[in-house]
Design a protein around this motif. Structure first.
Motif, PDB file in Angstrom:
ATOM      1  N   UNK A 169       0.839  -1.205   0.000  1.00  0.00           N
ATOM      2  CA  UNK A 169       0.000   0.000   0.000  1.00  0.00           C
ATOM      3  C   UNK A 169       0.868   1.247   0.000  1.00  0.00           C
ATOM      4  N   UNK A 170       1.868   1.282   0.878  1.00  0.00           N
ATOM      5  CA  UNK A 170       2.769   2.444   0.939  1.00  0.00           C
ATOM      6  C   UNK A 170       3.462   2.664  -0.405  1.00  0.00           C
ATOM      7  N   UNK A 171       3.947   1.604  -1.025  1.00  0.00           N
ATOM      8  CA  UNK A 171       4.688   1.737  -2.273  1.00  0.00           C
ATOM      9  C   UNK A 171       3.826   2.349  -3.376  1.00  0.00           C
ATOM     10  N   UNK A 172       2.535   2.047  -3.373  1.00  0.00           N
ATOM     11  CA  UNK A 172       1.664   2.529  -4.439  1.00  0.00           C
ATOM     12  C   UNK A 172       1.164   3.952  -4.222  1.00  0.00           C
ATOM     13  N   UNK A 173       1.158   4.442  -2.970  1.00  0.00           N
ATOM     14  CA  UNK A 173       0.607   5.778  -2.719  1.00  0.00           C
ATOM     15  C   UNK A 173       1.663   6.788  -2.300  1.00  0.00           C
ATOM     16  N   UNK A 352      -2.652  -6.381  -3.693  1.00  0.00           N
ATOM     17  CA  UNK A 352      -1.594  -7.233  -4.254  1.00  0.00           C
ATOM     18  C   UNK A 352      -1.440  -7.037  -5.752  1.00  0.00           C
ATOM     19  N   UNK A 353      -2.518  -6.655  -6.440  1.00  0.00           N
ATOM     20  CA  UNK A 353      -2.474  -6.466  -7.891  1.00  0.00           C
ATOM     21  C   UNK A 353      -2.146  -5.029  -8.291  1.00  0.00           C
ATOM     22  N   UNK A 354      -1.815  -4.176  -7.325  1.00  0.00           N
ATOM     23  CA  UNK A 354      -1.374  -2.816  -7.639  1.00  0.00           C
ATOM     24  C   UNK A 354      -2.458  -1.895  -8.151  1.00  0.00           C
ATOM     25  N   UNK A 355      -3.648  -1.952  -7.571  1.00  0.00           N
ATOM     26  CA  UNK A 355      -4.778  -1.164  -8.069  1.00  0.00           C
ATOM     27  C   UNK A 355      -5.012   0.124  -7.285  1.00  0.00           C
ATOM     28  N   UNK A 356      -4.065   0.526  -6.432  1.00  0.00           N
ATOM     29  CA  UNK A 356      -4.308   1.711  -5.619  1.00  0.00           C
ATOM     30  C   UNK A 356      -4.437   2.987  -6.446  1.00  0.00           C
ATOM     31  N   UNK A 361      -8.062   7.386  -7.833  1.00  0.00           N
ATOM     32  CA  UNK A 361      -8.802   8.161  -8.840  1.00  0.00           C
ATOM     33  C   UNK A 361     -10.283   8.208  -8.486  1.00  0.00           C
ATOM     34  N   UNK A 362     -10.830   7.086  -8.035  1.00  0.00           N
ATOM     35  CA  UNK A 362     -12.244   7.057  -7.620  1.00  0.00           C
ATOM     36  C   UNK A 362     -12.459   7.901  -6.367  1.00  0.00           C
ATOM     37  N   UNK A 363     -11.542   7.847  -5.406  1.00  0.00           N
ATOM     38  CA  UNK A 363     -11.694   8.612  -4.172  1.00  0.00           C
ATOM     39  C   UNK A 363     -11.632  10.120  -4.416  1.00  0.00           C
ATOM     40  N   UNK A 364     -10.836  10.531  -5.379  1.00  0.00           N
ATOM     41  CA  UNK A 364     -10.729  11.968  -5.675  1.00  0.00           C
ATOM     42  C   UNK A 364     -12.032  12.526  -6.258  1.00  0.00           C
TER      43      UNK A 364
END
Length: 459
Positions: A169-173, A352-356, A361-364
Motif C-alpha cells: 500500500x505504501x509503495x503505491x501511494x 496485491x495487484x497494484x490497483x491503488x 482516482x475514484x476517491x478523488x
C-alpha cells in the motif's frame, strides 16, 4: 441491564477471564491452571469429569442441563490456547467444550470456527474528546472538506515476509503529494534490508554497519553489545534481529525483498520514517479526507476503531482493506452493521495487484455531499467502537459487544437445531448466505452483495 438474577433467566454465562492478558504477560501456565478451574467449576459443571475423564468424553463434560452457553473473551491469539499443549492424559482435552463460545479479534475462515466466535473491535478509550458523548464542541473545529489533505496512512509496517499488505500500500501511494504516510519503523523493516542487493560475502559486514541505522529510525541507538539502547543509555530489551544469524537464514529473509526497488524507494522510506505523538496522530486523522485501515502483522488492526471514532466526530472517512474470501470473521459487528454506509472497502487482491492508483482516482471524485453522508453515518456507529466510563452515558462498545455475544448465542442455538435437522430450509439458506461469492460480486454480510469496482467495494 445485562445481568439477571437467576441462571434459568440467563441467555449465556459471561466468563470474566483474562486469557488475552495472560498471553501478553507470557503466563501460559497460569492460563492453563485457570482453564482447568473453569472446566471443574461446580457452578458450570457437575465436577465429575476431570483429568482422564475429560479426555474420554472428548471435551464435553457433563454440565447440568440448565446451564446456558458460556461466552469468554480471547482477543489475543498470538499464544497457544490454554486448552492446547498439555501433553498429558490427565489434562483437559485439546479443544474447548462444545458450549463454550468466544469473542475474539478475528475468526479463522472455517465453518466450525465461525459458528462459535464473533469478532470484537479494539475499543478506543482515549483521548477524552474522542470518546465523549458530547461531540458538538469538536465538530465545530473540523477542517472544511475542500481544505483537507487527501489520504492519511500511519502505522507499523511489518516485514513483507510477515505481511506485505502495508508495504505494498505504501509503495503505491507514496508518490502522491497530498498523501501523508508515517511509520516509525519503515526504514527498519524494509529499508534496512537494502544489503540484500549485495553479493552474499559482503552482507555480514553491511549488516553490522547498518545496526545503528536500524535502531535510530525508532529513536534508539545500538550499543557495543548488539542491543538497542535508548538515548539515556538504558537497554530497550531487543537484540538486533540480524546480527549473528547464519547465512542461510539471511538468505531466506532476503528472498522476501526481491520486489523492493531500493534505488527508487530508499529516500521516500527515510522521509516517511518518523515517530509522532498520539496528539499528532489524531490531528492528522482530523485534517485528512480519508484514512487507510490496513492489517499489519495480524488480521485485526486498531486503526479501524481509531478511524471510525475520528470519523464520528467529523474527521477522516475510513478506507478498510478486507480479506478477499469474505468479511465474516474479519470485521466486528459485520452481521449487524452496514459498513458501506460509513466507509469504503478494498480487497487484499486489489492491493496485491497494484490497483491503488485506480482506487485513488475514484476517491478523488467523491464530493462533499457524499462525504457528509458518510460522516453522519460514522457519528451513528461511533458508539460501537468507543468506551465511556460515565454511568449515565449512552451505550458504548461494552454494550455493543455484549449485544454481539447475544447474537452469537442465538446463531449457535440455531446451529444446534440445524445439526439435528439438516434438511430445514432456513438452515440451508443461512449456511449458503454466509459464503463469499467469487468473481465480480462479493458477499459482505449486513452490507449486502457488493459489486467489485462499485460505490462501496472500490476494487
Amino acid at each position: 441491564p445485562w445481568r439477571v438474577e437467576s441462571l434459568e433467566d440467563a441467555d449465556f454465562i459471561f466468563l470474566v477471564t483474562n486469557f488475552s492478558l495472560f498471553c501478553s504477560a507470557k503466563k501460559i501456565w497460569t492460563a492453563r491452571w485457570l482453564w482447568h478451574r473453569l472446566l471443574n467449576d461446580t457452578f458450570l459443571c457437575n465436577g465429575t469429569t476431570t483429568g482422564r475423564k475429560l479426555v474420554e468424553t472428548g471435551g464435553k463434560p457433563n454440565c447440568r442441563a440448565v446451564t446456558p452457553p458460556k461466552v469468554m473473551v480471547f482477543t489475543n491469539t498470538e499464544c497457544t490456547a490454554p486448552w492446547q499443549g498439555w501433553l498429558s492424559d490427565y489434562g483437559p482435552p485439546s479443544k474447548p467444550p462444545h458450549d463454550y463460545l468466544f469473542i475474539t479479534d478475528h475468526v479463522a475462515n472455517k465453518p466450525s470456527a465461525l459458528k462459535r466466535s464473533t469478532v470484537s473491535p479494539a475499543v478506543v478509550s482515549k483521548p477524552h474528546w474522542l470518546v465523549s458523548a458530547d461531540m458538538i464542541r469538536r465538530l465545530s473545529k473540523t477542517t472544511p472538506w475542500g481544505q483537507r489533505k487527501f489520504i492519511f496512512f500511519p502505522g507499523h509496517i511489518p516485514r513483507p515476509a510477515i505481511s506485505p499488505l502495508r508495504y505494498l500500500t505504501w509503495r503505491q501511494i507514496r508518490a502522491e503529494r497530498d498523501v501523508t504516510c508515517i511509520s516509525h519503523n519503515l526504514n527498519c523493516t524494509v529499508g534496512l534490508y537494502e544489503f540484500c542487493t549485495l553479493p552474499e560475502p559482503q552482507r555480514s559486514l553491511e549488516i553490522s554497519l547498518r545496526c545503528r541505522q536500524s535502531c535510530q529510525c525508532i529513536n534508539m541507538k545500538c550499543s557495543t553489545h548488539q542491543f538497542c539502547t535508548t538515548s539515556n543509555g538504558k537497554r530497550a530489551g531487543k537484540r538486533n534481529p540480524l546480527i549473528a544469524r547464519p547465512q542461510s537464514r539471511i538468505r531466506q529473509l532476503c528472498s522476501s525483498y526481491k520486489q523492493v526497488n531500493f534505488t527508487d524507494e530508499a529516500s521516500d522510506m527515510q522521509r516517511d520514517t518518523k515517530w509522532i505523538t498520539q496528539a499528532d496522530y489524531f490531528r492528522h486523522a482530523m485534517s485528512h479526507k480519508f484514512c487507510l485501515a490496513v492489517p499489519g502483522d495480524y488480521w485485526s488492526t486498531t486503526k479501524l476503531s481509531d478511524f471510525i471514532a475520528v470519523g464520528g466526530v467529523g474527521g477522516c472517512i475510513p478506507i478498510i482493506t478486507i480479506p478477499s474470501h469474505g468479511v465474516v470473521g474479519s470485521l466486528p459487528y459485520v452481521e449487524s452493521i452496514n459498513y458501506c454506509e460509513f466507509s469504503y472497502l478494498v480487497t487484499y487482491d486489489a492491493v496485491n495487484n497494484g490497483l491503488w492508483h485506480e482506487i485513488m482516482h475514484r476517491l478523488r471524485s467523491i464530493n462533499e455531499s457524499e462525504a457528509s453522508m458518510k460522516l453522519r453515518a460514522l457519528a451513528r456507529v461511533r458508539s460501537s467502537f468507543v468506551w465511556r466510563q460515565q454511568p449515565m452515558a449512552p451505550p458504548s462498545a461494552a454494550d455493543h459487544v455484549l449485544s454481539a455475544a447475544c447474537n452469537l448465542v442465538r446463531h449457535w442455538r440455531k446451529q444446534q437445531i440445524c445439526a439435528r435437522d439438516v434438511y430445514d430450509d432456513a438452515c440451508y439458506k443461512n449456511a449458503t448466505n454466509r459464503q463469499a461469492v467469487q468473481g465480480r460480486w462479493y458477499n459482505a454480510a449486513a452490507s449486502g452483495m457488493l459489486m467489485r469496482g462499485g460505490n462501496c467495494l472500490l476494487a
